[in-house]
Design a protein around this motif. Structure first.
Motif, PDB file in Angstrom:
ATOM      1  N   PHE A  77      13.298  -8.354  18.197  1.00  0.00           N
ATOM      2  CA  PHE A  77      12.527  -8.462  19.435  1.00  0.00           C
ATOM      3  C   PHE A  77      11.082  -8.831  19.168  1.00  0.00           C
ATOM      4  O   PHE A  77      10.427  -9.444  20.014  1.00  0.00           O
ATOM      5  CB  PHE A  77      12.588  -7.138  20.216  1.00  0.00           C
ATOM      6  N   GLY A  78      10.560  -8.427  18.022  1.00  0.00           N
ATOM      7  CA  GLY A  78       9.171  -8.728  17.677  1.00  0.00           C
ATOM      8  C   GLY A  78       8.228  -7.567  17.866  1.00  0.00           C
ATOM      9  O   GLY A  78       7.201  -7.485  17.206  1.00  0.00           O
ATOM     10  N   SER A  79       8.572  -6.651  18.779  1.00  0.00           N
ATOM     11  CA  SER A  79       7.724  -5.483  19.037  1.00  0.00           C
ATOM     12  C   SER A  79       8.465  -4.507  19.933  1.00  0.00           C
ATOM     13  O   SER A  79       9.457  -4.863  20.589  1.00  0.00           O
ATOM     14  CB  SER A  79       6.409  -5.890  19.719  1.00  0.00           C
ATOM     15  N   LEU A  80       7.971  -3.290  19.964  1.00  0.00           N
ATOM     16  CA  LEU A  80       8.545  -2.281  20.856  1.00  0.00           C
ATOM     17  C   LEU A  80       8.339  -2.684  22.313  1.00  0.00           C
ATOM     18  O   LEU A  80       9.232  -2.514  23.157  1.00  0.00           O
ATOM     19  CB  LEU A  80       7.884  -0.926  20.585  1.00  0.00           C
ATOM     20  N   ARG A  81       7.178  -3.250  22.596  1.00  0.00           N
ATOM     21  CA  ARG A  81       6.890  -3.681  23.964  1.00  0.00           C
ATOM     22  C   ARG A  81       7.870  -4.757  24.421  1.00  0.00           C
ATOM     23  O   ARG A  81       8.363  -4.726  25.554  1.00  0.00           O
ATOM     24  CB  ARG A  81       5.454  -4.200  24.062  1.00  0.00           C
ATOM     25  N   ALA A  82       8.162  -5.717  23.562  1.00  0.00           N
ATOM     26  CA  ALA A  82       9.086  -6.794  23.921  1.00  0.00           C
ATOM     27  C   ALA A  82      10.476  -6.235  24.212  1.00  0.00           C
ATOM     28  O   ALA A  82      11.169  -6.699  25.120  1.00  0.00           O
ATOM     29  CB  ALA A  82       9.150  -7.831  22.808  1.00  0.00           C
ATOM     30  N   LEU A  83      10.885  -5.227  23.450  1.00  0.00           N
ATOM     31  CA  LEU A  83      12.177  -4.595  23.698  1.00  0.00           C
ATOM     32  C   LEU A  83      12.169  -3.918  25.070  1.00  0.00           C
ATOM     33  O   LEU A  83      13.120  -4.032  25.842  1.00  0.00           O
ATOM     34  CB  LEU A  83      12.468  -3.574  22.592  1.00  0.00           C
ATOM     35  N   PHE A  84      11.083  -3.199  25.365  1.00  0.00           N
ATOM     36  CA  PHE A  84      10.974  -2.504  26.655  1.00  0.00           C
ATOM     37  C   PHE A  84      10.997  -3.478  27.833  1.00  0.00           C
ATOM     38  O   PHE A  84      11.508  -3.158  28.901  1.00  0.00           O
ATOM     39  CB  PHE A  84       9.676  -1.695  26.711  1.00  0.00           C
ATOM     40  N   GLU A  85      10.417  -4.667  27.643  1.00  0.00           N
ATOM     41  CA  GLU A  85      10.272  -5.605  28.746  1.00  0.00           C
ATOM     42  C   GLU A  85      11.445  -6.572  28.874  1.00  0.00           C
ATOM     43  O   GLU A  85      11.486  -7.381  29.808  1.00  0.00           O
ATOM     44  CB  GLU A  85       8.966  -6.389  28.580  1.00  0.00           C
ATOM     45  N   ALA A  86      12.413  -6.486  27.972  1.00  0.00           N
ATOM     46  CA  ALA A  86      13.564  -7.384  28.029  1.00  0.00           C
ATOM     47  C   ALA A  86      14.411  -7.110  29.268  1.00  0.00           C
ATOM     48  O   ALA A  86      14.551  -5.962  29.691  1.00  0.00           O
ATOM     49  CB  ALA A  86      14.417  -7.206  26.772  1.00  0.00           C
ATOM     50  N   ASP A  87      14.951  -8.175  29.859  1.00  0.00           N
ATOM     51  CA  ASP A  87      15.879  -7.955  30.971  1.00  0.00           C
ATOM     52  C   ASP A  87      17.238  -7.584  30.398  1.00  0.00           C
ATOM     53  O   ASP A  87      17.448  -7.580  29.179  1.00  0.00           O
ATOM     54  CB  ASP A  87      15.954  -9.182  31.887  1.00  0.00           C
ATOM     55  N   ILE A  88      18.198  -7.265  31.255  1.00  0.00           N
ATOM     56  CA  ILE A  88      19.477  -6.747  30.775  1.00  0.00           C
ATOM     57  C   ILE A  88      20.225  -7.762  29.922  1.00  0.00           C
ATOM     58  O   ILE A  88      20.876  -7.396  28.938  1.00  0.00           O
ATOM     59  CB  ILE A  88      20.350  -6.253  31.960  1.00  0.00           C
ATOM     60  N   ALA A  89      20.125  -9.047  30.262  1.00  0.00           N
ATOM     61  CA  ALA A  89      20.815 -10.074  29.471  1.00  0.00           C
ATOM     62  C   ALA A  89      20.224 -10.163  28.068  1.00  0.00           C
ATOM     63  O   ALA A  89      20.955 -10.242  27.069  1.00  0.00           O
ATOM     64  CB  ALA A  89      20.730 -11.418  30.175  1.00  0.00           C
ATOM     65  N   PHE A 147      18.495  -7.823  26.532  1.00  0.00           N
ATOM     66  CA  PHE A 147      18.680  -6.526  25.880  1.00  0.00           C
ATOM     67  C   PHE A 147      20.077  -6.404  25.285  1.00  0.00           C
ATOM     68  O   PHE A 147      20.251  -6.078  24.114  1.00  0.00           O
ATOM     69  CB  PHE A 147      18.429  -5.424  26.914  1.00  0.00           C
ATOM     70  N   THR A 148      21.083  -6.688  26.098  1.00  0.00           N
ATOM     71  CA  THR A 148      22.463  -6.474  25.666  1.00  0.00           C
ATOM     72  C   THR A 148      22.981  -7.561  24.724  1.00  0.00           C
ATOM     73  O   THR A 148      24.091  -7.450  24.201  1.00  0.00           O
ATOM     74  CB  THR A 148      23.399  -6.362  26.882  1.00  0.00           C
ATOM     75  N   ALA A 149      22.186  -8.597  24.511  1.00  0.00           N
ATOM     76  CA  ALA A 149      22.591  -9.643  23.570  1.00  0.00           C
ATOM     77  C   ALA A 149      22.443  -9.188  22.122  1.00  0.00           C
ATOM     78  O   ALA A 149      22.913  -9.864  21.207  1.00  0.00           O
ATOM     79  CB  ALA A 149      21.761 -10.913  23.797  1.00  0.00           C
ATOM     80  N   HIS A 150      21.824  -8.031  21.908  1.00  0.00           N
ATOM     81  CA  HIS A 150      21.561  -7.542  20.559  1.00  0.00           C
ATOM     82  C   HIS A 150      22.568  -6.471  20.151  1.00  0.00           C
ATOM     83  O   HIS A 150      23.016  -5.668  20.973  1.00  0.00           O
ATOM     84  CB  HIS A 150      20.140  -6.984  20.464  1.00  0.00           C
ATOM     85  N   GLN A 151      22.886  -6.458  18.890  1.00  0.00           N
ATOM     86  CA  GLN A 151      23.851  -5.514  18.338  1.00  0.00           C
ATOM     87  C   GLN A 151      23.412  -4.078  18.587  1.00  0.00           C
ATOM     88  O   GLN A 151      22.263  -3.712  18.336  1.00  0.00           O
ATOM     89  CB  GLN A 151      24.015  -5.751  16.837  1.00  0.00           C
ATOM     90  N   GLY A 152      24.321  -3.261  19.073  1.00  0.00           N
ATOM     91  CA  GLY A 152      24.038  -1.849  19.278  1.00  0.00           C
ATOM     92  C   GLY A 152      23.426  -1.519  20.627  1.00  0.00           C
ATOM     93  O   GLY A 152      23.143  -0.355  20.908  1.00  0.00           O
ATOM     94  N   LEU A 153      23.192  -2.540  21.461  1.00  0.00           N
ATOM     95  CA  LEU A 153      22.570  -2.324  22.770  1.00  0.00           C
ATOM     96  C   LEU A 153      23.517  -2.788  23.870  1.00  0.00           C
ATOM     97  O   LEU A 153      23.875  -3.963  23.935  1.00  0.00           O
ATOM     98  CB  LEU A 153      21.244  -3.079  22.873  1.00  0.00           C
ATOM     99  N   GLY A 154      23.899  -1.877  24.727  1.00  0.00           N
ATOM    100  CA  GLY A 154      24.782  -2.207  25.840  1.00  0.00           C
ATOM    101  C   GLY A 154      24.151  -1.832  27.164  1.00  0.00           C
ATOM    102  O   GLY A 154      23.019  -1.336  27.216  1.00  0.00           O
ATOM    103  N   PRO A 155      24.873  -2.038  28.261  1.00  0.00           N
ATOM    104  CA  PRO A 155      24.347  -1.713  29.593  1.00  0.00           C
ATOM    105  C   PRO A 155      23.927  -0.247  29.743  1.00  0.00           C
ATOM    106  O   PRO A 155      22.943   0.051  30.408  1.00  0.00           O
ATOM    107  CB  PRO A 155      25.516  -2.061  30.526  1.00  0.00           C
ATOM    108  N   ALA A 156      24.678   0.664  29.126  1.00  0.00           N
ATOM    109  CA  ALA A 156      24.338   2.085  29.241  1.00  0.00           C
ATOM    110  C   ALA A 156      22.978   2.369  28.617  1.00  0.00           C
ATOM    111  O   ALA A 156      22.157   3.122  29.182  1.00  0.00           O
ATOM    112  CB  ALA A 156      25.410   2.937  28.575  1.00  0.00           C
ATOM    113  N   LYS A 157      22.714   1.777  27.466  1.00  0.00           N
ATOM    114  CA  LYS A 157      21.409   1.961  26.814  1.00  0.00           C
ATOM    115  C   LYS A 157      20.302   1.331  27.648  1.00  0.00           C
ATOM    116  O   LYS A 157      19.190   1.864  27.739  1.00  0.00           O
ATOM    117  CB  LYS A 157      21.427   1.337  25.414  1.00  0.00           C
ATOM    118  N   TYR A 158      20.589   0.187  28.263  1.00  0.00           N
ATOM    119  CA  TYR A 158      19.586  -0.463  29.114  1.00  0.00           C
ATOM    120  C   TYR A 158      19.222   0.443  30.287  1.00  0.00           C
ATOM    121  O   TYR A 158      18.037   0.618  30.609  1.00  0.00           O
ATOM    122  CB  TYR A 158      20.118  -1.798  29.628  1.00  0.00           C
TER     123      TYR A 158
END
Length: 225
Positions: free
Chosen positions: A54-66, A68-79
């Protein structure tokens, strides 16, 4: 190595309990949120990988669901969990600010405005309406899109100040580019709103511009006389 085999002082949850949350780095904090890793990757290594992707914690926080969930280990429930955590943080900051005098708590104001505006992908102009003792009445987003003299209407700010029975106002808007330096248009808008509010005895205390770092205070930097 499986995280269960780590010494207790290195495990994120145990470290937090013993030493406090501030002693953990971003990967360790994220690992606590994730709870589990994936096959071949423990949760701390997964957290480090995600921060790199993601590049930073902020970028992860600001990601939309698509995103966010495109990354390994991250699904809709985590979002969903993350969005709930972020919203609780915003409400906590709002409650903290409401209990204090805004002028006596400048950092609380900055923290609140960052939480409200820094993640927004488009410009938003908002007002923090205050009572005669400079306690927060409410926060309202009033204008959206490119913030310039053609899109921000002083009459609407005056109308909302009167509706909220405000004695003072803190203006704010965000710069999605991340650069919080004010423009001449920002100064013109501030002056127009200040003059309009003066007619109804409402003071403009400051105008904060929210970027990627600390919000920029136009008052502290001499842009408001």
């Amino acid at each position: 190595m499986n995280i269960k085999q780590w010494p207790d002082e290195q495990k994120p949850r145990e470290k937090l309990l013993r030493q406090g949350a501030r002693t953990l780095d971003n990967a360790e904090l994220l690992a606590i949120f994730l709870r589990t890793g994936v096959v071949g990757c423990n949760v701390v290594d997964l957290a480090r990988l995600l921060l790199k992707e993601f590049g930073s914690l902020r970028a992860l926080f600001e990601a939309d669901i698509a995103q966010f969930t495109a990354h390994q280990g991250l699904g809709p429930a985590k979002y969903v969990q993350l969005q709930a955590v972020l919203e609780m943080s915003r409400r906590y900051l709002a409650e903290t600010l409401e209990r204090s005098n805004a002028l006596e708590s400048p950092q609380a104001v900055r923290d609140f405005l960052k939480a409200q505006l820094r993640h927004e992908p488009h410009e938003i102009f908002a007002c923090l309406f205050l009572d005669a003792k400079h306690r927060v009445i409410t926060f309202e987003s009033l204008f959206y899109g490119t913030i310039d003299s053609a899109s921000v209407y002083p009459r609407q700010v005056v109308r909302r100040a009167l509706a909220n029975n405000a004695a003072a106002v803190i203006l704010t808007h965000n710069h999605p580019s991340g650069v919080a330096e004010p423009s001449q248009a920002d100064k013109m808008i501030t002056e127009k709103i200040r003059d309009a509010l003066a007619l109804v005895d409402v003071r403009v205390l400051d105008h904060f511009i929210v970027g990627s770092g600390e919000p920029y205070s136009m008052l502290e930097n001499g842009w408001i006389s």
